[in-house]
Design a protein around this motif. Structure first.
Motif, PDB file in Angstrom:
ATOM      1  N   ASP A   1       0.835  -1.208   0.000  1.00  7.29           N
ATOM      2  CA  ASP A   1       0.000   0.000   0.000  1.00  7.29           C
ATOM      3  C   ASP A   1       0.867   1.255   0.000  1.00  7.29           C
ATOM      4  O   ASP A   1       0.570   2.231  -0.689  1.00  7.29           O
ATOM      5  N   GLN A   2       1.950   1.221   0.770  1.00  2.00           N
ATOM      6  CA  GLN A   2       2.856   2.369   0.804  1.00  2.00           C
ATOM      7  C   GLN A   2       3.524   2.582  -0.551  1.00  2.00           C
ATOM      8  O   GLN A   2       3.684   3.722  -0.994  1.00  2.00           O
ATOM      9  N   LEU A   3       3.888   1.498  -1.224  1.00  6.90           N
ATOM     10  CA  LEU A   3       4.481   1.620  -2.557  1.00  6.90           C
ATOM     11  C   LEU A   3       3.481   2.211  -3.547  1.00  6.90           C
ATOM     12  O   LEU A   3       3.851   3.010  -4.410  1.00  6.90           O
ATOM     13  N   THR A   4       2.208   1.844  -3.412  1.00  7.90           N
ATOM     14  CA  THR A   4       1.169   2.391  -4.279  1.00  7.90           C
ATOM     15  C   THR A   4       1.024   3.893  -4.073  1.00  7.90           C
ATOM     16  O   THR A   4       0.907   4.658  -5.038  1.00  7.90           O
ATOM     17  N   ILE A   5       1.076   4.330  -2.826  1.00 11.41           N
ATOM     18  CA  ILE A   5       1.001   5.762  -2.525  1.00 11.41           C
ATOM     19  C   ILE A   5       2.197   6.490  -3.142  1.00 11.41           C
ATOM     20  O   ILE A   5       2.041   7.563  -3.729  1.00 11.41           O
ATOM     21  N   LEU A   6       3.380   5.900  -3.019  1.00 15.98           N
ATOM     22  CA  LEU A   6       4.565   6.519  -3.613  1.00 15.98           C
ATOM     23  C   LEU A   6       4.447   6.618  -5.132  1.00 15.98           C
ATOM     24  O   LEU A   6       4.881   7.604  -5.726  1.00 15.98           O
ATOM     25  N   ASP A   7       3.844   5.608  -5.764  1.00 13.59           N
ATOM     26  CA  ASP A   7       3.633   5.665  -7.215  1.00 13.59           C
ATOM     27  C   ASP A   7       2.757   6.852  -7.592  1.00 13.59           C
ATOM     28  O   ASP A   7       3.042   7.569  -8.554  1.00 13.59           O
TER      29      ASP A   7
ATOM     30  N   ASP B   1      12.175   8.395  -4.110  1.00  9.80           N
ATOM     31  CA  ASP B   1      13.099   7.308  -4.417  1.00  9.80           C
ATOM     32  C   ASP B   1      13.727   6.746  -3.147  1.00  9.80           C
ATOM     33  O   ASP B   1      13.846   5.529  -2.985  1.00  9.80           O
ATOM     34  N   LYS B   2      14.097   7.624  -2.233  1.00 11.76           N
ATOM     35  CA  LYS B   2      14.676   7.194  -0.953  1.00 11.76           C
ATOM     36  C   LYS B   2      13.680   6.352  -0.159  1.00 11.76           C
ATOM     37  O   LYS B   2      14.007   5.277   0.346  1.00 11.76           O
ATOM     38  N   LYS B   3      12.444   6.823  -0.073  1.00 15.50           N
ATOM     39  CA  LYS B   3      11.416   6.096   0.676  1.00 15.50           C
ATOM     40  C   LYS B   3      11.089   4.758   0.023  1.00 15.50           C
ATOM     41  O   LYS B   3      10.873   3.755   0.696  1.00 15.50           O
ATOM     42  N   ARG B   4      11.081   4.726  -1.326  1.00 19.92           N
ATOM     43  CA  ARG B   4      10.812   3.481  -2.037  1.00 19.92           C
ATOM     44  C   ARG B   4      11.890   2.436  -1.709  1.00 19.92           C
ATOM     45  O   ARG B   4      11.588   1.271  -1.456  1.00 19.92           O
ATOM     46  N   LYS B   5      13.139   2.848  -1.678  1.00 15.46           N
ATOM     47  CA  LYS B   5      14.232   1.930  -1.353  1.00 15.46           C
ATOM     48  C   LYS B   5      14.097   1.404   0.073  1.00 15.46           C
ATOM     49  O   LYS B   5      14.352   0.223   0.333  1.00 15.46           O
ATOM     50  N   GLN B   6      13.689   2.270   1.002  1.00 15.42           N
ATOM     51  CA  GLN B   6      13.510   1.844   2.389  1.00 15.42           C
ATOM     52  C   GLN B   6      12.399   0.804   2.508  1.00 15.42           C
ATOM     53  O   GLN B   6      12.538  -0.195   3.210  1.00 15.42           O
ATOM     54  N   ILE B   7      11.300   1.047   1.820  1.00 20.51           N
ATOM     55  CA  ILE B   7      10.171   0.110   1.868  1.00 20.51           C
ATOM     56  C   ILE B   7      10.544  -1.207   1.203  1.00 20.51           C
ATOM     57  O   ILE B   7      10.249  -2.289   1.731  1.00 20.51           O
ATOM     58  N   GLU B   8      11.193  -1.140   0.048  1.00 15.53           N
ATOM     59  CA  GLU B   8      11.586  -2.362  -0.654  1.00 15.53           C
ATOM     60  C   GLU B   8      12.595  -3.169   0.145  1.00 15.53           C
ATOM     61  O   GLU B   8      12.582  -4.401   0.103  1.00 15.53           O
ATOM     62  N   ARG B   9      13.448  -2.493   0.898  1.00 17.55           N
ATOM     63  CA  ARG B   9      14.406  -3.205   1.747  1.00 17.55           C
ATOM     64  C   ARG B   9      13.658  -4.031   2.798  1.00 17.55           C
ATOM     65  O   ARG B   9      14.008  -5.178   3.070  1.00 17.55           O
ATOM     66  N   LYS B  10      12.601  -3.482   3.356  1.00 17.58           N
ATOM     67  CA  LYS B  10      11.789  -4.220   4.331  1.00 17.58           C
ATOM     68  C   LYS B  10      11.024  -5.349   3.654  1.00 17.58           C
ATOM     69  O   LYS B  10      10.893  -6.438   4.211  1.00 17.58           O
ATOM     70  N   LEU B  11      10.520  -5.072   2.471  1.00 11.05           N
ATOM     71  CA  LEU B  11       9.647  -6.021   1.790  1.00 11.05           C
ATOM     72  C   LEU B  11      10.405  -7.217   1.239  1.00 11.05           C
ATOM     73  O   LEU B  11       9.931  -8.346   1.303  1.00 11.05           O
ATOM     74  N   TYR B  12      11.592  -6.984   0.709  1.00 11.16           N
ATOM     75  CA  TYR B  12      12.312  -8.046   0.014  1.00 11.16           C
ATOM     76  C   TYR B  12      13.538  -8.540   0.762  1.00 11.16           C
ATOM     77  O   TYR B  12      14.420  -9.152   0.164  1.00 11.16           O
ATOM     78  N   GLN B  13      13.616  -8.301   2.063  1.00  8.00           N
ATOM     79  CA  GLN B  13      14.784  -8.747   2.809  1.00  8.00           C
ATOM     80  C   GLN B  13      14.829 -10.267   2.891  1.00  8.00           C
ATOM     81  O   GLN B  13      13.801 -10.934   2.897  1.00  8.00           O
ATOM     82  N   ILE B  14      16.036 -10.792   2.961  1.00 10.59           N
ATOM     83  CA  ILE B  14      16.235 -12.230   3.114  1.00 10.59           C
ATOM     84  C   ILE B  14      16.442 -12.496   4.603  1.00 10.59           C
ATOM     85  O   ILE B  14      17.324 -11.895   5.225  1.00 10.59           O
ATOM     86  N   PRO B  15      15.635 -13.380   5.188  1.00 12.59           N
ATOM     87  CA  PRO B  15      15.846 -13.684   6.607  1.00 12.59           C
ATOM     88  C   PRO B  15      17.266 -14.187   6.854  1.00 12.59           C
ATOM     89  O   PRO B  15      17.844 -14.878   6.012  1.00 12.59           O
ATOM     90  N   PRO B  16      17.862 -13.861   7.997  1.00 17.82           N
ATOM     91  CA  PRO B  16      19.270 -14.187   8.268  1.00 17.82           C
ATOM     92  C   PRO B  16      19.629 -15.662   8.093  1.00 17.82           C
ATOM     93  O   PRO B  16      20.699 -15.994   7.629  1.00 17.82           O
ATOM     94  N   LEU B  17      18.741 -16.570   8.440  1.00 16.44           N
ATOM     95  CA  LEU B  17      19.065 -17.990   8.356  1.00 16.44           C
ATOM     96  C   LEU B  17      19.033 -18.512   6.918  1.00 16.44           C
ATOM     97  O   LEU B  17      19.503 -19.596   6.642  1.00 16.44           O
TER      98      LEU B  17
END
Length: 62
Positions: A14-20, A39-55
């Motif tokens: 939803d946040q990405l849609t608002i940024l669009d 662009d900065k906010k999009r990168k922050q959101i995508e980092r949360k969305l597409y992170q790889i769990p540590p294990l």
């Protein structure tokens, strides 16, 4: 607060849609500083969305 990962991801999408939507207006108005912030906010959101769990990181040895 979201109760599970699927709900949390929904909020992030939803946040990405608002940024669009904001980016579309900023491009029309040639608002370069606003576009940089979007662009900065999009990168922050995508980092949360597409992170790889540590294990599951390929470089982690078990």
């Amino acid at each position: 607060m979201p109760t599970n990962e699927k709900e949390y991801n929904g909020y992030l999408f939803d946040q990405l849609t608002i940024l669009d939507d904001l980016q579309e207006v900023a491009e029309t108005e040639h608002a370069t500083n606003t576009l940089k912030l979007i662009d900065k906010k999009r990168k922050q959101i995508e980092r949360k969305l597409y992170q790889i769990p540590p294990l599951q990181r390929p470089d982690t040895q078990i």
